[in-house]
Design a protein around this motif. Structure first.
Motif, mmCIF file in Angstrom:
data_model
loop_
_atom_site.group_PDB
_atom_site.id
_atom_site.type_symbol
_atom_site.label_atom_id
_atom_site.label_comp_id
_atom_site.label_asym_id
_atom_site.label_seq_id
_atom_site.Cartn_x
_atom_site.Cartn_y
_atom_site.Cartn_z
ATOM 1 N N ALA A 68 0.843 -1.208 0.000
ATOM 2 C CA ALA A 68 0.000 0.000 0.000
ATOM 3 C C ALA A 68 0.878 1.258 0.000
ATOM 4 N N ALA A 69 1.967 1.236 0.798
ATOM 5 C CA ALA A 69 2.866 2.408 0.845
ATOM 6 C C ALA A 69 3.506 2.634 -0.531
ATOM 7 N N ALA A 70 3.911 1.545 -1.196
ATOM 8 C CA ALA A 70 4.506 1.691 -2.538
ATOM 9 C C ALA A 70 3.469 2.262 -3.512
ATOM 10 N N ASP B 266 9.489 -12.870 4.036
ATOM 11 C CA ASP B 266 8.372 -12.961 3.078
ATOM 12 C C ASP B 266 8.275 -11.692 2.226
ATOM 13 N N THR B 267 8.525 -10.544 2.812
ATOM 14 C CA THR B 267 8.517 -9.284 2.044
ATOM 15 C C THR B 267 9.763 -9.222 1.164
ATOM 16 N N GLN B 268 10.901 -9.654 1.738
ATOM 17 C CA GLN B 268 12.167 -9.571 0.981
ATOM 18 C C GLN B 268 12.155 -10.455 -0.265
ATOM 19 N N TRP C 250 13.828 3.795 10.012
ATOM 20 C CA TRP C 250 12.839 2.802 10.479
ATOM 21 C C TRP C 250 11.468 3.434 10.267
ATOM 22 N N LEU C 251 10.940 3.222 9.066
ATOM 23 C CA LEU C 251 9.751 3.965 8.643
ATOM 24 C C LEU C 251 8.530 3.063 8.499
ATOM 25 N N GLY C 252 7.416 3.604 8.939
ATOM 26 C CA GLY C 252 6.136 2.941 8.711
ATOM 27 C C GLY C 252 6.001 1.622 9.437
ATOM 28 N N THR C 253 6.751 1.416 10.488
ATOM 29 C CA THR C 253 6.733 0.099 11.136
ATOM 30 C C THR C 253 6.351 0.154 12.617
ATOM 31 N N THR C 254 6.792 1.196 13.337
ATOM 32 C CA THR C 254 6.565 1.196 14.799
ATOM 33 C C THR C 254 5.064 1.216 15.117
ATOM 34 N N HIS C 255 4.260 1.695 14.172
ATOM 35 C CA HIS C 255 2.798 1.740 14.379
ATOM 36 C C HIS C 255 2.216 0.335 14.563
ATOM 37 N N TYR C 256 2.927 -0.673 14.013
ATOM 38 C CA TYR C 256 2.410 -2.054 14.029
ATOM 39 C C TYR C 256 3.024 -2.869 15.158
ATOM 40 N N LEU C 257 3.872 -2.230 15.969
ATOM 41 C CA LEU C 257 4.541 -2.933 17.069
ATOM 42 C C LEU C 257 4.047 -2.369 18.397
HETATM 43 C C1 LIG Z 1 4.265 -0.406 6.261
HETATM 44 S S1 LIG Z 1 5.628 -1.355 5.812
HETATM 45 C C2 LIG Z 1 6.833 -0.048 5.736
HETATM 46 C C3 LIG Z 1 7.767 -0.242 4.634
HETATM 47 C C4 LIG Z 1 8.701 0.896 4.293
HETATM 48 N N1 LIG Z 1 9.600 1.222 5.380
HETATM 49 C C5 LIG Z 1 7.953 2.115 3.795
HETATM 50 O O1 LIG Z 1 8.079 3.190 4.396
HETATM 51 O O2 LIG Z 1 7.258 1.983 2.801
HETATM 52 C C6 LIG Z 1 6.085 -2.270 7.278
HETATM 53 C C7 LIG Z 1 7.293 -3.192 7.106
HETATM 54 O O3 LIG Z 1 7.525 -3.906 8.334
HETATM 55 C C8 LIG Z 1 7.857 -5.245 8.029
HETATM 56 N N2 LIG Z 1 7.463 -6.117 9.155
HETATM 57 C C9 LIG Z 1 6.247 -6.228 9.730
HETATM 58 N N3 LIG Z 1 6.271 -7.164 10.701
HETATM 59 C C10 LIG Z 1 7.542 -7.643 10.734
HETATM 60 C C11 LIG Z 1 8.212 -8.618 11.521
HETATM 61 N N4 LIG Z 1 7.597 -9.302 12.495
HETATM 62 N N5 LIG Z 1 9.518 -8.846 11.283
HETATM 63 C C12 LIG Z 1 10.165 -8.174 10.310
HETATM 64 N N6 LIG Z 1 9.601 -7.218 9.541
HETATM 65 C C13 LIG Z 1 8.301 -6.976 9.759
HETATM 66 C C14 LIG Z 1 7.078 -5.588 6.768
HETATM 67 O O4 LIG Z 1 7.667 -6.651 6.043
HETATM 68 C C15 LIG Z 1 7.110 -4.252 6.028
HETATM 69 O O5 LIG Z 1 8.175 -4.203 5.127
#
Ligand SMILES: C[S@@+](CC[C@H](N)C(=O)[O-])C[C@H]1O[C@@H](n2cnc3c(N)ncnc32)[C@H](O)[C@@H]1O
Length: 294
Positions: A12-14, A124-126, A177-184
């Motif tokens: 979605a971000a892409a 899986d993303t890589q 470290w972008l777009g990720t901390t929201h999901y943690l």
């Molecule tokens: C919203 S994307 C952000 C991608 C990118 N930084 C951007 O700004 O477009 C969140 C990223 O966190 C990674 N991610 C989510 N859970 C993860 C986990 N448990 N371990 C490693 N990576 C994780 C996903 O694979 C994804 O690439």
């Protein structure tokens, strides 16, 4: 994330970067590879002329445009600071934590041949990303200054993953470290920041974005934040992490970081989106923070 497939929020971000690159006048951040980096469903939507027109209308830019502002604003800010870190602080290691479908390696790896780039993400993303990068690169090969390191943050520390690469922890590095901390959970975010501070060289820098508590938002911002949270829940990547800025600052200072800058949504709009005719602005729901290790 759903096991066995690339992160849907990364796709979605892409797609948002692709739409901004293809349709905005004077884009804040230009990613010419984003369209190919996202998935085929997003490409189909972006190719639909009617939908494209609706998506880029004034009304949509004043609402959905805040999410665009968030996605392109964080990439622009990071690459501005990275350039400064390379040119002024002579940093030669760039670690993209949770790199997603960011196309830095195609856009800029060759411009900085001495920069060692480490992409850290879920395998899986890589996997999907590597296939796309190989197809999109002119030579079919990836630049020699890039290493891909798989990690599952739920099972492993960043330091352990980087130990499998050529990363030099005696030298300074720039971490995005972008777009990720929201999901943690906030605890997981702080644990990773603590981990970075514990193994990385002096003068290292970190740029990340974080959500503030949606209850601190008002009106359209609160509604927009609620809509994004429902959308990411639907994508099976729910938003679970937010911080009060002062609490975050206190926690990272205790780890040895200096908070160089913490930009609110209004600050980011002022810096990058001021007076845009298309009304794209940064959301108030997230901040960008720049940290340095003393
Ligand atoms: C919203 S994307 C952000 C991608 C990118 N930084 C951007 O700004 O477009 C969140 C990223 O966190 C990674 N991610 C989510 N859970 C993860 C986990 N448990 N371990 C490693 N990576 C994780 C996903 O694979 C994804 O690439």
């Amino acid at each position: 994330m759903k096991a066995g497939r690339a992160s849907k929020t990364a796709e979605a971000a892409a797609a948002i970067r692709a739409n901004h690159h293809l349709n905005a006048n004077d884009p804040v951040f230009s990613d010419p590879y984003a369209f190919e980096m996202t998935n085929s469903q997003w490409r189909l939507l972006l190719n639909n002329a009617l939908l494209r027109k609706a998506l880029n209308s004034n009304l949509m830019n004043q609402t959905f445009g805040k999410l665009t502002g968030q996605v392109v604003g964080r990439s622009r800010y990071t690459e501005d600071l990275l350039k400064q870190a390379i040119e002024h602080d002579h940093i030669q290691q760039y670690v993209l934590v949770g790199a997603g479908l960011d196309s830095f390696v195609l856009r800029l790896a060759q411009q900085y041949p001495q920069l060692k780039i480490f992409e850290i993400d879920h395998p899986d993303t890589q996997r999907t990303k590597l296939e796309k990068l190989k197809k999109l690169s002119n030579t079919g090969e990836l630049p020699s200054n890039v290493e891909f390191v798989g990690i599952d943050f739920e099972k492993e520390k960043l330091s352990d993953a980087l130990a499998r690469s050529g990363f030099q922890n005696t030298q300074a590095a720039f971490f995005s470290w972008l777009g990720t901390t929201h999901y943690l959970t906030p605890q997981a975010t702080l644990a990773t920041l603590h981990n970075i501070a514990s193994f990385t060289g002096k003068n290292s820098q970190v740029v990340m974005d974080y959500s503030i508590d949606y209850k601190a938002l008002e009106g359209i911002e609160r509604l927009g934040s609620f809509a994004v949270s429902q959308f990411t829940r639907f994508l099976k990547e729910p938003l679970i992490g937010s911080f009060a800025s002062q609490t975050l600052h206190h926690a990272v200072e205790m780890m040895g970081y200096q908070v160089v800058e913490d930009l609110s949504g209004k600050d980011i709009t002022h810096r990058y989106f001021n007076h845009r005719a298309d009304h794209i602005r940064h959301t108030h729901a997230t901040h960008l923070i720049h940290l340095k290790i003393g």
